[in-house]
Design an enzyme around this catalytic site. Structure first.
Site, PDB file in Angstrom:
ATOM      1  N   SER A 230       1.448   7.306  -1.409  1.00  0.00           N
ATOM      2  CA  SER A 230       1.236   5.940  -0.922  1.00  0.00           C
ATOM      3  C   SER A 230       1.953   4.901  -1.768  1.00  0.00           C
ATOM      4  CB  SER A 230      -0.267   5.610  -0.923  1.00  0.00           C
ATOM      5  OG  SER A 230      -0.968   6.462  -0.057  1.00  0.00           O
TER       6      SER A 230
ATOM      7  N   HIS B  63       5.852   8.181   4.145  1.00  0.00           N
ATOM      8  CA  HIS B  63       4.495   7.676   3.935  1.00  0.00           C
ATOM      9  C   HIS B  63       3.815   7.473   5.279  1.00  0.00           C
ATOM     10  CE1 HIS B  63       1.620   4.189   2.930  1.00  0.00           C
ATOM     11  NE2 HIS B  63       1.020   5.350   2.747  1.00  0.00           N
TER      12      HIS B  63
ATOM     13  N   GLU C 253       6.652   5.308   6.938  1.00  0.00           N
ATOM     14  CA  GLU C 253       7.690   4.684   6.128  1.00  0.00           C
ATOM     15  C   GLU C 253       8.586   5.785   5.554  1.00  0.00           C
ATOM     16  OE1 GLU C 253       5.916   0.824   4.064  1.00  0.00           O
ATOM     17  OE2 GLU C 253       4.557   2.538   3.871  1.00  0.00           O
TER      18      GLU C 253
ATOM     19  N   ASN D 116       1.913  -0.906   1.737  1.00  0.00           N
ATOM     20  CA  ASN D 116       0.885  -1.029   0.705  1.00  0.00           C
ATOM     21  C   ASN D 116       1.099  -2.236  -0.194  1.00  0.00           C
ATOM     22  OD1 ASN D 116      -1.333   0.743   0.860  1.00  0.00           O
ATOM     23  ND2 ASN D 116      -0.003   2.483   0.406  1.00  0.00           N
TER      24      ASN D 116
END
Length: 307
Positions: free
Chosen positions: A114, A137, A149, A188
């Protein structure tokens, strides 16, 4: 991407079983590896439960998945290996060394981390393996959230980067290309910037945690599936955006370390839903309700996408 691939998913837990489900549902051969037999044994039931919620027959999907506690067996024919193990850098580094040793020369290596930079994860790999390493991700739950991602490093070959992106498209995901390997990638960084401010507001006594959730869900959160932040900025106008920023930015939280409130809660054993108390209080019934409602709403959004 019509070719049937062999995917090896390393880690059968929270993310791994869902990623495996996506590949298997698309008709690919999948091997899930996990050294923990109990976690591996639970994976078929977790996949079947996901598919039942989605109204999809589980038998044909599970027929495409095999399970192994031996990494060499799991990776030896893999076209792509996706790592989904805990966020521990040393664990991931050693894992990819082992994967590279046991897999074919063409295998693409992908990490589902992450936040850890992909470059750091591949630091100990030889050059030919570094060229085949990317980040993929996925978001929890990976079988329902469309975004993946795809992250390149300065060592990732263009062919591997593009191939991985096209594979995610073929799986029915909504991939994006992350051109620089920054910690947290894109999603994130955005999400935790908001969390930092939210936790700060609670720690300062501006409001309680429930109020934070109400404000987000009953205001700008309702717009976000239809209007992204860049669209919103252009909608209201950049002059207004600049004026707002001039007033609010100096007062926003810019902590470089986790808020002390988290340490205070953790020291009391308050870990979140799993312990019954975190920033908010949770009964088992309420926690299960949140998880179920989230899954059903995501299923509804996937089957009835916004136009």
């Amino acid at each position: 991407m019509q070719k049937i691939l062999h995917a090896c998913i390393v880690g059968a837990g929270l993310m791994g079983h869902g990623i495996a489900q996506v590949f298997a549902h698309a008709g690919h051969k999948v091997t899930i590896f996990d050294p923990d037999a109990a976690t591996l044994d639970a994976a078929p039931q977790r996949v079947a439960h996901n598919l039942e919620q989605m109204g999809i027959a589980s038998a044909p999907v599970l027929a495409n998945i095999t399970f192994s506690t031996d990494l060499q067996t799991a990776a030896r024919e893999a076209d792509i290996v996706i790592e989904a193990v805990p966020e521990k850098l040393e664990l991931k580094q050693q894992l990819f060394i082992d994967i590279a040793r046991h897999s074919p020369d063409h295998t693409v290596f992908a990490s589902n981390t992450s936040v850890i930079p992909i470059t750091s994860i591949g630091e100990l790999l030889p050059p030919n393996a570094k060229a085949r390493l990317v980040g993929t991700h996925w978001w929890n739950p990976p079988h329902l959230v469309p975004l993946v991602e795809v992250v390149r490093t300065k060592f990732t070959s263009e062919a591997v980067f593009d191939w991985t992106f096209e594979l995610m498209l073929a799986l029915g995901k909504s991939p994006v290309k992350v051109q620089q390997d920054v910690p947290g990638f894109i999603g994130n960084r955005l999400q935790h910037a908001m969390w930092r401010e939210a936790i700060s507001l609670v720690s300062k006594g501006v409001c309680d945690a429930e109020t934070i959730d109400t404000v987000v869900k009953q205001s700008f959160g309702m717009r976000m599936p239809f209007l992204g932040p860049m669209e919103n900025a252009d909608l209201v106008g950049l002059q207004l955006a600049k004026l707002v920023h001039q007033v609010i930015f100096p007062d926003l939280c810019n902590d470089k370390a986790p808020n002390p409130l988290l340490d205070s809660l953790l020291s009391q054993g308050h870990q979140g839903m799993r312990s019954g108390q975190g920033l908010r209080s949770w009964s088992q019934e309420k926690a299960d309700q949140v998880r179920t409602e989230l899954a059903l709403r995501l299923i509804d959004s996937v089957t009835k996408p916004n136009v």
